[in-house]
Each structure stands twice: as C-alpha cells, then as structure tokens.
Design a protein around this motif. Structure first.
Motif, mmCIF file in Angstrom:
data_model
loop_
_atom_site.group_PDB
_atom_site.id
_atom_site.type_symbol
_atom_site.label_atom_id
_atom_site.label_comp_id
_atom_site.label_asym_id
_atom_site.label_seq_id
_atom_site.Cartn_x
_atom_site.Cartn_y
_atom_site.Cartn_z
ATOM 1 N N GLY A 74 53.832 75.662 143.861
ATOM 2 C CA GLY A 74 53.133 74.810 142.896
ATOM 3 C C GLY A 74 53.655 74.908 141.475
ATOM 4 O O GLY A 74 53.004 74.446 140.533
ATOM 5 N N HIS A 75 54.861 75.470 141.310
ATOM 6 C CA HIS A 75 55.446 75.624 139.968
ATOM 7 C C HIS A 75 56.402 74.448 139.708
ATOM 8 O O HIS A 75 57.624 74.610 139.675
ATOM 9 N N TYR A 76 55.835 73.273 139.489
ATOM 10 C CA TYR A 76 56.624 72.043 139.451
ATOM 11 C C TYR A 76 57.531 71.952 138.230
ATOM 12 O O TYR A 76 58.660 71.439 138.333
ATOM 13 N N GLU A 77 57.080 72.420 137.090
ATOM 14 C CA GLU A 77 57.921 72.354 135.883
ATOM 15 C C GLU A 77 59.170 73.208 136.042
ATOM 16 O O GLU A 77 60.250 72.831 135.563
ATOM 17 N N LEU A 78 59.049 74.368 136.696
ATOM 18 C CA LEU A 78 60.208 75.220 136.937
ATOM 19 C C LEU A 78 61.147 74.575 137.944
ATOM 20 O O LEU A 78 62.375 74.658 137.815
ATOM 21 N N ALA A 79 60.571 73.936 138.955
ATOM 22 C CA ALA A 79 61.395 73.265 139.970
ATOM 23 C C ALA A 79 62.217 72.134 139.350
ATOM 24 O O ALA A 79 63.375 71.917 139.722
ATOM 25 N N VAL A 80 61.621 71.426 138.398
ATOM 26 C CA VAL A 80 62.327 70.318 137.737
ATOM 27 C C VAL A 80 63.646 70.789 137.143
ATOM 28 O O VAL A 80 64.679 70.114 137.259
ATOM 29 N N LYS A 81 63.646 71.959 136.499
ATOM 30 C CA LYS A 81 64.871 72.479 135.880
ATOM 31 C C LYS A 81 65.983 72.644 136.922
ATOM 32 O O LYS A 81 67.146 72.328 136.650
ATOM 33 N N LYS A 82 65.628 73.161 138.080
ATOM 34 C CA LYS A 82 66.634 73.409 139.115
ATOM 35 C C LYS A 82 67.193 72.100 139.665
ATOM 36 O O LYS A 82 68.416 71.947 139.806
ATOM 37 N N LEU A 137 62.680 65.697 142.596
ATOM 38 C CA LEU A 137 62.257 65.467 141.212
ATOM 39 C C LEU A 137 61.090 64.478 141.170
ATOM 40 O O LEU A 137 60.127 64.670 140.416
ATOM 41 N N ALA A 138 61.195 63.421 141.972
ATOM 42 C CA ALA A 138 60.117 62.428 142.029
ATOM 43 C C ALA A 138 58.805 63.082 142.448
ATOM 44 O O ALA A 138 57.743 62.807 141.877
ATOM 45 N N LEU A 139 58.881 63.971 143.445
ATOM 46 C CA LEU A 139 57.679 64.675 143.890
ATOM 47 C C LEU A 139 57.089 65.506 142.751
ATOM 48 O O LEU A 139 55.868 65.485 142.508
ATOM 49 N N CYS A 140 57.951 66.251 142.041
ATOM 50 C CA CYS A 140 57.470 67.103 140.945
ATOM 51 C C CYS A 140 56.823 66.277 139.843
ATOM 52 O O CYS A 140 55.733 66.609 139.349
#
Length: 418
Positions: free
Chosen positions: A272-280, A313-316
C-alpha cells in the motif's frame, strides 16, 4: 609564564584541558538536575558571568536576563566554553578558570579583557536540545548526535544500508535489531518513517538519538504502540553501500536494473505504499526510453517492462486519486498494448471520477468487447447512464424555471406599460 596576578591567587579546580596543561580548570558550584549532557550540534542555552582575576565583572547575562545560545562543539564560541560545557549536566553551575589559550588569546575582548589575560567564567547550563530535522520543521523528528562517523557520506536513494536500532516507548524497549534495507524502502522492513528520514542524513559510523512524534512515528503502530505516542530511537549506521551510478549504465544494465526496480515497486504496491512505488516505475520508464536493443528477446523484455511500468503507475495514481496522471499513464500503456482490458477500465474510472460519463461509457464498452463477462464494467455503464439521465433531468428543470421566470417578467412589464 604565570602573571603577577596568577602568582598572588592560587588557581583552583580540576584540570579539564585536552592536554592537561593546566590551561582550563573547573569547579562545580551546583550539581546538575539530571545526567543529560550536551551532544554535538545540540542547541545549548547558558547564563554566564565573566570576571577577571581581580574580581572585575566584564559580562553578566543574568543582569540583562538574556541567556546565550550556540550550536555546541561547532567552534562558534571560545574553546573554554565548548570544552567546559561538554563536561556539564543540565542545570549545573560550574566555575571555569581559563588561560588565554582557551579564552581570548592575544586579542582580548573589546577593551573589556586585555591581551593574554586569564579569565573566570561561571556558567549555568540551562538546557541542551537536539535539532529539528523534519521536513516541515514541526518537531516531529528531533535528532541528537551521540557519536559522529569518520567518513561523511550520506546514503543515496537505493543504497544498501545496515543499521542497528533500538526503539523505546515510556522507557520500555519495543524494537531492537540489526537490519539491512534498501534506502527508500525501509517501510518493507518495518523501519519507522522518522528513522528512515534521519538515515538519509547520516553517515557510516554515526550514532544518533531520535525523538519522534506525530508523522515521524508512522510505522511504529506495527509494534503495538498507541497512535501518536512519542517514541525514542537510537540508530547507528553499521555499513553503507551506495548504488551504482546510473549515468554509466549500459543498455543491458538498464534492463537488469529495471527488473529489480519493478520487483521493488510491486512490493510497495502490495504494502500500500503507492507514492514509493511511483518512484520505481517512473525510473524504469526513464531507463528504457534511452536504451536500444538489437536482440529480439531484449526488445520484447524492454517493451513489456515499459508497459508494466505505465500500467502499474496508472494503478498507483488511481489509488492516490490523481486522475490526470492516471489517465496519462493509461494512454502510455495502451501505446504498447491498445487492447489491454485493465488499462481501458482504469481510464474509464478516471473519466467517471471527473464526471465525463460518455467518455467513461466508451472505455467500459471497449472493455466489454474484450471481456463480455466483466461485471464491473457493466455496472459502471449503468451508473454512467443514470448520471447522464439525472443531469438531463436537472437541465430540463432549470430550463422550465428560467422560462417561467421570463414569462412572469414579461407579464409584469406588460401590466406596468398598461
């Protein structure tokens, strides 16, 4: 050589000078109220009285009721203060007799203290507090430096960091361990937000004490600590391995690194850490846009990774309710796979959230062509149709209201003219 005054007055106190050369002596006048001593870069607050050996007072902050503050052990004050205050405890009053070497040297002090003069300071350590290093300067992360490392090198994003940490709450240890993690992904190892934020500002060998509250404590709830409860952490960086400089990556290395980043991003999404996932996911796209491959297998792997990065990214962005970026990510993903059911559905959700019901219906109908059994798409189409009907009904009512008002106005005007 001692001066005439020094020969006449027997200087008292313990020799606390670094070389034990008798140039700085200390006498405790009043013991401290606790065992807390200043740490490097603490903000220190003191009162002091400065006198010459004959008793002449050249400075007294108590008379002005103006306490003095400085950053401890930063060389901002004379050496006698940094050396002397280092030995004091909060609330302590001590008298320091300082030779010129650690006081005002050959320059003296503005006509108040002559050249090469021995002076006496009576210092009261009022307080010593750590620095607020939180991004918002809201006191959510206060740090104190217990020990400095030998090499000044702070972790970069994606560095591999090994730390030892000890967390306490109300005097009880609730988290003590040695753990390795990827900087920027500490949440996957239950590293509290305030601790990881501090780690980015530490160097190998640094030993810090952190006082965390409010946002800084995010993550400690996993240790069954009540929400918004202040906690303390001691953190030491044991080892640090910086990531490779991506400016020198070959195209093959970019492909390999993209696979690693996708795995990390997926782990963030799962937690559930979507902002961190966006960076990757954004980094994957950045890497592969500038890469070119001759091998068909590498080309396909690159295409799939670029699609996955944009789709995820769309999911996040959808989870973060950033519909504009979600729609763009869907459009980018559909370039690689124009008939992708999931991306069409997510784009339809963006249109629905914005109130673009007809555009949403087109996307959901495209989903049903690909998968007639997609019940969620059917439900959304019904929802959009109901919204459109409701909007049209409101418009009709509005038109009737405007028409009725115009009729009343016309009748009123006619009567006046008559």
């Amino acid at each position: 050589m001692p001066s005439n005054e020094e020969e006449q007055i027997q200087l008292k106190g313990e020799d606390i000078s670094p070389n034990r050369d008798g140039c700085l002596l200390k006498e405790i006048v009043r013991q401290g109220v606790d065992n807390e001593k200043p740490m490097f870069d603490d903000t220190v607050y003191i009162h002091y009285i400065g006198t010459l050996l004959d008793g002449t007072v050249f400075e007294n902050t108590r008379e002005r009721n103006e306490k003095v503050s400085f950053n401890f052990d930063r060389g901002e004050v004379i050496k006698a203060w940094d050396i002397g205050v280092a030995t004091m405890k909060r609330g302590e009053i001590s008298r320091f007799t300082s030779k010129p070497k650690y006081a005002y040297g050959l320059k003296g002090l503005n006509g108040k203290v002559g050249s090469a003069t021995t002076v006496i300071f009576e210092i009261e350590l009022l307080d010593c507090v750590g620095k607020d290093i939180s991004h918002e300067r809201d006191q959510s992360i206060i740090r104190r430096i217990i020990k400095r490392g030998e090499v000044f090198e702070q972790p970069k994003e994606d560095a591999t960091v090994q730390i030892h940490l000890k967390g306490t709450h109300q005097g009880q240890i609730f988290d003590e361990r040695t753990v390795s993690f990827i900087a920027g992904g500490g949440c996957l190892q239950n590293i509290p937000l305030g601790v990881e934020y501090a780690v980015f500002r530490m160097s190998k060998g640094d030993h810090w004490k952190l006082y965390l509250k409010s946002k800084g404590t995010q993550g400690v709830e996993k240790f069954h600590i009540p929400p918004d409860s202040p906690v303390e952490y001691e953190v030491t960086i044991i080892d640090l391995e910086q990531p490779k400089d991506d400016r020198f990556f070959s195209d093959e290395q970019k492909l390999q690194q993209s696979e690693i980043l996708k795995k990390r991003g997926d782990e963030f999404v799962e937690g559930g850490h979507y902002e961190l996932a966006v960076k990757k996911y954004k980094t994957i796209y950045y890497y592969l846009l500038s890469a070119s491959f001759t091998n068909d297998s590498d080309k396909e792997q690159s295409r799939q990774l670029k699609f996955d990065a944009q789709s995820n990214l769309a999911l996040c962005y959808l989870k973060l309710a950033d519909y504009d970026k979600c729609e763009r990510a869907c459009d980018n993903a559909l370039i690689f796979d124009p008939q992708n059911e999931i991306c069409l559905f997510r784009r339809g959700q963006c249109h629905l959230a914005w109130g673009y019901f007809r555009a949403a219906i087109r996307d959901f109908e495209a989903v049903l062509k690909l998968n007639p059994k997609n019940d969620a798409a059917k439900q959304h189409i019904q929802e959009c149709q109901q919204k459109i009907q409701a909007d049209e009904a409101k418009k009709k009512e509005s038109c009737k209201s405007i028409s009725g008002t115009e009729t009343e106005a016309t009748e009123t005007s006619t009567k006046r003219n008559e």
